[in-house]
Motif scaffolding. Sequence first.
Motif, PDB file in Angstrom:
ATOM      1  N   THR A  28       0.835  -1.195   0.000  1.00 49.33           N
ATOM      2  CA  THR A  28       0.000   0.000   0.000  1.00 49.33           C
ATOM      3  C   THR A  28       0.872   1.247   0.000  1.00 49.33           C
ATOM      4  O   THR A  28       2.073   1.187   0.300  1.00 49.33           O
ATOM      5  N   ARG A  29       0.260   2.366  -0.308  1.00 52.17           N
ATOM      6  CA  ARG A  29       0.961   3.646  -0.264  1.00 52.17           C
ATOM      7  C   ARG A  29       1.505   3.892   1.139  1.00 52.17           C
ATOM      8  O   ARG A  29       2.636   4.345   1.309  1.00 52.17           O
ATOM      9  N   LEU A  30       0.707   3.576   2.168  1.00 53.26           N
ATOM     10  CA  LEU A  30       1.153   3.758   3.550  1.00 53.26           C
ATOM     11  C   LEU A  30       2.386   2.913   3.836  1.00 53.26           C
ATOM     12  O   LEU A  30       3.365   3.396   4.419  1.00 53.26           O
ATOM     13  N   ALA A  31       2.377   1.665   3.409  1.00 52.59           N
ATOM     14  CA  ALA A  31       3.532   0.792   3.650  1.00 52.59           C
ATOM     15  C   ALA A  31       4.782   1.326   2.969  1.00 52.59           C
ATOM     16  O   ALA A  31       5.873   1.308   3.548  1.00 52.59           O
ATOM     17  N   HIS A  32       4.652   1.847   1.736  1.00 53.74           N
ATOM     18  CA  HIS A  32       5.794   2.420   1.034  1.00 53.74           C
ATOM     19  C   HIS A  32       6.340   3.633   1.785  1.00 53.74           C
ATOM     20  O   HIS A  32       7.554   3.764   1.966  1.00 53.74           O
ATOM     21  N   LEU A  33       5.460   4.534   2.216  1.00 52.61           N
ATOM     22  CA  LEU A  33       5.928   5.741   2.898  1.00 52.61           C
ATOM     23  C   LEU A  33       6.561   5.422   4.247  1.00 52.61           C
ATOM     24  O   LEU A  33       7.578   6.018   4.613  1.00 52.61           O
ATOM     25  N   LEU A  34       5.983   4.473   4.984  1.00 55.64           N
ATOM     26  CA  LEU A  34       6.571   4.090   6.268  1.00 55.64           C
ATOM     27  C   LEU A  34       7.944   3.445   6.062  1.00 55.64           C
ATOM     28  O   LEU A  34       8.886   3.717   6.808  1.00 55.64           O
ATOM     29  N   ARG A  35       8.058   2.624   5.021  1.00 54.08           N
ATOM     30  CA  ARG A  35       9.350   1.992   4.729  1.00 54.08           C
ATOM     31  C   ARG A  35      10.380   3.033   4.325  1.00 54.08           C
ATOM     32  O   ARG A  35      11.521   3.004   4.764  1.00 54.08           O
ATOM     33  N   MET A  36       9.982   4.008   3.482  1.00 50.00           N
ATOM     34  CA  MET A  36      10.915   5.045   3.050  1.00 50.00           C
ATOM     35  C   MET A  36      11.352   5.924   4.220  1.00 50.00           C
ATOM     36  O   MET A  36      12.499   6.352   4.283  1.00 50.00           O
ATOM     37  N   ALA A  37      10.440   6.216   5.147  1.00 51.21           N
ATOM     38  CA  ALA A  37      10.785   7.045   6.309  1.00 51.21           C
ATOM     39  C   ALA A  37      11.789   6.314   7.193  1.00 51.21           C
ATOM     40  O   ALA A  37      12.667   6.945   7.790  1.00 51.21           O
ATOM     41  N   GLY A  38      11.652   5.000   7.301  1.00 47.97           N
ATOM     42  CA  GLY A  38      12.602   4.206   8.063  1.00 47.97           C
ATOM     43  C   GLY A  38      12.683   4.576   9.532  1.00 47.97           C
ATOM     44  O   GLY A  38      13.741   4.480  10.133  1.00 47.97           O
ATOM     45  N   SER A  39      11.594   5.005  10.095  1.00 46.31           N
ATOM     46  CA  SER A  39      11.594   5.452  11.487  1.00 46.31           C
ATOM     47  C   SER A  39      10.798   4.493  12.367  1.00 46.31           C
ATOM     48  O   SER A  39       9.756   3.990  11.975  1.00 46.31           O
ATOM     49  N   VAL A  90      10.020   5.709  15.413  1.00 47.29           N
ATOM     50  CA  VAL A  90       9.426   6.664  16.347  1.00 47.29           C
ATOM     51  C   VAL A  90       7.913   6.707  16.114  1.00 47.29           C
ATOM     52  O   VAL A  90       7.453   6.995  15.005  1.00 47.29           O
ATOM     53  N   ASP A  91       7.155   6.390  17.151  1.00 49.90           N
ATOM     54  CA  ASP A  91       5.692   6.300  17.030  1.00 49.90           C
ATOM     55  C   ASP A  91       5.056   7.593  16.539  1.00 49.90           C
ATOM     56  O   ASP A  91       4.116   7.563  15.744  1.00 49.90           O
ATOM     57  N   GLU A  92       5.561   8.745  16.990  1.00 49.54           N
ATOM     58  CA  GLU A  92       4.981  10.030  16.582  1.00 49.54           C
ATOM     59  C   GLU A  92       5.165  10.272  15.082  1.00 49.54           C
ATOM     60  O   GLU A  92       4.261  10.762  14.416  1.00 49.54           O
ATOM     61  N   GLU A  93       6.333   9.952  14.573  1.00 54.61           N
ATOM     62  CA  GLU A  93       6.590  10.128  13.134  1.00 54.61           C
ATOM     63  C   GLU A  93       5.723   9.178  12.314  1.00 54.61           C
ATOM     64  O   GLU A  93       5.158   9.561  11.294  1.00 54.61           O
ATOM     65  N   ARG A  94       5.616   7.933  12.761  1.00 54.43           N
ATOM     66  CA  ARG A  94       4.784   6.959  12.048  1.00 54.43           C
ATOM     67  C   ARG A  94       3.315   7.384  12.083  1.00 54.43           C
ATOM     68  O   ARG A  94       2.592   7.234  11.098  1.00 54.43           O
ATOM     69  N   ALA A  95       2.864   7.959  13.195  1.00 49.07           N
ATOM     70  CA  ALA A  95       1.481   8.437  13.307  1.00 49.07           C
ATOM     71  C   ALA A  95       1.243   9.607  12.363  1.00 49.07           C
ATOM     72  O   ALA A  95       0.182   9.707  11.741  1.00 49.07           O
ATOM     73  N   ARG A  96       2.232  10.509  12.220  1.00 52.65           N
ATOM     74  CA  ARG A  96       2.094  11.645  11.299  1.00 52.65           C
ATOM     75  C   ARG A  96       1.986  11.159   9.864  1.00 52.65           C
ATOM     76  O   ARG A  96       1.189  11.665   9.076  1.00 52.65           O
ATOM     77  N   ILE A  97       2.789  10.167   9.496  1.00 55.27           N
ATOM     78  CA  ILE A  97       2.743   9.620   8.133  1.00 55.27           C
ATOM     79  C   ILE A  97       1.401   8.941   7.893  1.00 55.27           C
ATOM     80  O   ILE A  97       0.775   9.136   6.851  1.00 55.27           O
ATOM     81  N   THR A  98       0.934   8.172   8.856  1.00 56.45           N
ATOM     82  CA  THR A  98      -0.356   7.496   8.734  1.00 56.45           C
ATOM     83  C   THR A  98      -1.478   8.516   8.592  1.00 56.45           C
ATOM     84  O   THR A  98      -2.377   8.361   7.757  1.00 56.45           O
ATOM     85  N   ASP A  99      -1.424   9.599   9.374  1.00 60.31           N
ATOM     86  CA  ASP A  99      -2.435  10.662   9.292  1.00 60.31           C
ATOM     87  C   ASP A  99      -2.397  11.332   7.923  1.00 60.31           C
ATOM     88  O   ASP A  99      -3.435  11.587   7.318  1.00 60.31           O
ATOM     89  N   HIS A 100      -1.194  11.589   7.417  1.00 63.37           N
ATOM     90  CA  HIS A 100      -1.051  12.220   6.101  1.00 63.37           C
ATOM     91  C   HIS A 100      -1.681  11.353   5.011  1.00 63.37           C
ATOM     92  O   HIS A 100      -2.445  11.848   4.179  1.00 63.37           O
ATOM     93  N   VAL A 101      -1.389  10.061   5.036  1.00 63.68           N
ATOM     94  CA  VAL A 101      -1.912   9.147   4.011  1.00 63.68           C
ATOM     95  C   VAL A 101      -3.430   9.046   4.092  1.00 63.68           C
ATOM     96  O   VAL A 101      -4.119   9.036   3.073  1.00 63.68           O
ATOM     97  N   SER A 102      -3.977   9.026   5.299  1.00 64.52           N
ATOM     98  CA  SER A 102      -5.425   8.878   5.440  1.00 64.52           C
ATOM     99  C   SER A 102      -6.176  10.164   5.105  1.00 64.52           C
ATOM    100  O   SER A 102      -7.373  10.132   4.830  1.00 64.52           O
ATOM    101  N   ASN A 103      -5.482  11.300   5.078  1.00 66.32           N
ATOM    102  CA  ASN A 103      -6.154  12.577   4.814  1.00 66.32           C
ATOM    103  C   ASN A 103      -5.814  13.194   3.467  1.00 66.32           C
ATOM    104  O   ASN A 103      -6.208  14.318   3.183  1.00 66.32           O
TER     105      ASN A 103
END
Length: 85
Positions: A10-21, A23-36
């Motif tokens: 999924t797009r979320l999985a790609h972005l989380l993998r690219m971020a390579g973090s 850190v829960d806060e960073e992963r939550a921001r990426i998840t929020d960005h993808v969902s919005n």
Amino acid sequence: MTEFADEARTRLAHLLRMAGSAVDEERARITDHVSNTPDPPLLGPYGIRTASCPRCRWTMWEHRDVDGSAISVCSRCGHVQGVSP
């Protein structure tokens, strides 16, 4: 990993993998960005071009209008503007 398996992510999985973090806060921001935000438009012959929205500073995706002219559409507020060549 095979190419097929990577394409199935999924797009979320790609972005989380690219971020390579981890850190829960960073992963939550990426998840929020993808969902919005909508998925980017399909890659066309002109590639994918983006700009910053003058109203809300979110991402504007370049699309082609019905007459073939380039327009940018904001993925957050929906602002539309023409693209100068």
